[in-house]
Scaffold this motif. Structure first.
Motif, short mmCIF file in Angstrom:
data_model
loop_
_atom_site.label_atom_id
_atom_site.label_comp_id
_atom_site.label_asym_id
_atom_site.label_seq_id
_atom_site.Cartn_x
_atom_site.Cartn_y
_atom_site.Cartn_z
N LYS A 8 0.85 -1.19 0.00
CA LYS A 8 0.00 0.00 0.00
C LYS A 8 0.88 1.23 0.00
O LYS A 8 1.72 1.40 0.87
CB LYS A 8 -0.93 0.00 1.21
N VAL A 9 0.68 2.08 -0.99
CA VAL A 9 1.46 3.31 -1.11
C VAL A 9 1.00 4.26 0.00
O VAL A 9 -0.20 4.49 0.17
CB VAL A 9 1.25 3.94 -2.50
N PRO A 10 1.92 4.80 0.79
CA PRO A 10 1.53 5.72 1.85
C PRO A 10 0.79 6.94 1.31
O PRO A 10 1.00 7.36 0.16
CB PRO A 10 2.87 6.13 2.48
N ALA A 11 -0.05 7.52 2.12
CA ALA A 11 -0.88 8.66 1.70
C ALA A 11 -0.03 9.86 1.28
O ALA A 11 -0.47 10.66 0.45
CB ALA A 11 -1.84 9.04 2.82
N ASN A 12 1.17 9.99 1.83
CA ASN A 12 2.00 11.14 1.49
C ASN A 12 2.78 10.96 0.17
O ASN A 12 3.56 11.81 -0.20
CB ASN A 12 2.97 11.47 2.63
N GLN A 13 2.58 9.82 -0.54
CA GLN A 13 3.21 9.57 -1.84
C GLN A 13 2.13 9.55 -2.92
O GLN A 13 1.05 8.98 -2.73
CB GLN A 13 3.94 8.23 -1.86
N ALA A 14 2.44 10.16 -4.08
CA ALA A 14 1.48 10.18 -5.19
C ALA A 14 1.47 8.86 -5.96
O ALA A 14 0.46 8.49 -6.53
CB ALA A 14 1.81 11.32 -6.15
N THR A 35 36.53 -9.92 -6.22
CA THR A 35 35.28 -9.77 -5.49
C THR A 35 34.23 -10.62 -6.18
O THR A 35 34.13 -10.61 -7.41
CB THR A 35 34.82 -8.29 -5.49
N ALA A 36 33.46 -11.36 -5.41
CA ALA A 36 32.39 -12.20 -5.96
C ALA A 36 31.05 -11.66 -5.48
O ALA A 36 30.93 -11.15 -4.37
CB ALA A 36 32.57 -13.64 -5.51
N LYS A 37 30.06 -11.75 -6.36
CA LYS A 37 28.69 -11.36 -6.01
C LYS A 37 27.79 -12.55 -6.28
O LYS A 37 27.75 -13.05 -7.40
CB LYS A 37 28.25 -10.16 -6.84
N LEU A 38 27.09 -13.00 -5.25
CA LEU A 38 26.21 -14.16 -5.37
C LEU A 38 24.80 -13.79 -4.95
O LEU A 38 24.61 -13.03 -3.99
CB LEU A 38 26.72 -15.30 -4.48
N PRO A 39 23.78 -14.31 -5.63
CA PRO A 39 22.40 -14.03 -5.22
C PRO A 39 22.03 -14.82 -3.97
O PRO A 39 22.55 -15.90 -3.72
CB PRO A 39 21.58 -14.49 -6.42
N ALA A 40 21.12 -14.26 -3.21
CA ALA A 40 20.59 -14.96 -2.04
C ALA A 40 19.62 -16.03 -2.52
O ALA A 40 19.00 -15.89 -3.59
CB ALA A 40 19.87 -13.98 -1.11
N PRO A 41 19.45 -17.12 -1.78
CA PRO A 41 18.55 -18.17 -2.23
C PRO A 41 17.07 -17.81 -2.15
O PRO A 41 16.24 -18.46 -2.76
CB PRO A 41 18.86 -19.35 -1.29
N SER A 42 16.72 -16.77 -1.43
CA SER A 42 15.30 -16.40 -1.32
C SER A 42 15.02 -15.13 -2.13
O SER A 42 15.89 -14.26 -2.27
CB SER A 42 14.93 -16.19 0.15
N PRO A 43 13.82 -15.00 -2.66
CA PRO A 43 13.47 -13.83 -3.46
C PRO A 43 13.30 -12.59 -2.58
O PRO A 43 13.17 -12.68 -1.37
CB PRO A 43 12.17 -14.22 -4.14
N TYR A 44 13.27 -11.45 -3.23
CA TYR A 44 13.17 -10.17 -2.54
C TYR A 44 12.20 -9.28 -3.29
O TYR A 44 12.25 -9.21 -4.52
CB TYR A 44 14.56 -9.53 -2.47
N ILE A 45 11.33 -8.59 -2.58
CA ILE A 45 10.41 -7.64 -3.20
C ILE A 45 10.75 -6.25 -2.65
O ILE A 45 10.72 -6.03 -1.45
CB ILE A 45 8.94 -8.00 -2.91
N ALA A 46 11.11 -5.33 -3.54
CA ALA A 46 11.44 -3.95 -3.17
C ALA A 46 10.28 -3.04 -3.54
O ALA A 46 9.51 -3.34 -4.45
CB ALA A 46 12.72 -3.53 -3.87
N HIS A 47 10.17 -1.91 -2.87
CA HIS A 47 9.12 -0.94 -3.17
C HIS A 47 9.60 0.46 -2.89
O HIS A 47 10.61 0.68 -2.25
CB HIS A 47 7.85 -1.24 -2.37
N SER A 48 8.84 1.46 -3.42
CA SER A 48 9.17 2.85 -3.13
C SER A 48 8.12 3.45 -2.24
O SER A 48 6.98 3.07 -2.24
CB SER A 48 9.25 3.66 -4.40
#
Length: 108
Positions: free
Chosen positions: A56-62, A95-108
């Motif tokens: 749910k987008v907060p009320a202070n965000q359009a 330097t190595a970069k590896l993904p985590a085994p679990s998914p991730y959901i990002a939001h603004s």
């Protein structure tokens, strides 16, 4: 109030086949007959994994957004060996970069 959602599905079909053959012989005094029976049995099963989320987008965000991905790990590594005096000699590093085994959901 504005709400955003995202979902993704991934399916995989598993298949298997069993093939068989059998020979039968029938003897008659001077001649014989031979018969072969063959065939196959196939089976397929599809499995699907679905992942999703809502925010749910907060009320202070359009407006807002959601993104489905994976967090990851970053670490430094080095390869080397010990010489005769027990001193570590580095032959390669990075330097190595590896993904985590679990998914991730990002939001603004």
């Amino acid at each position: 109030m504005l709400s955003v959602s995202v979902s993704v599905a991934k399916g995989h079909t598993w298949t298997g086949t069993v093939t068989y053959a059998a020979k039968f012989s029938e003897g008659i005094l001077f001649a014989s007959a031979e018969e072969t029976i063959s065939g196959s049995i196939s089976y397929a099963k599809t499995t699907t994994v679905t992942l999703g989320g809502a925010w749910k987008v907060p009320a202070n965000q359009a407006d807002g957004w959601l993104a489905l991905g994976s967090k990851g790990y970053s670490f430094n590594w080095e390869r080397g060996s010990c010489n005769g005096g027990c001193k570590w000699i580095v032959s390669n590093h990075g330097t190595a970069k590896l993904p985590a085994p679990s998914p991730y959901i990002a939001h603004s």
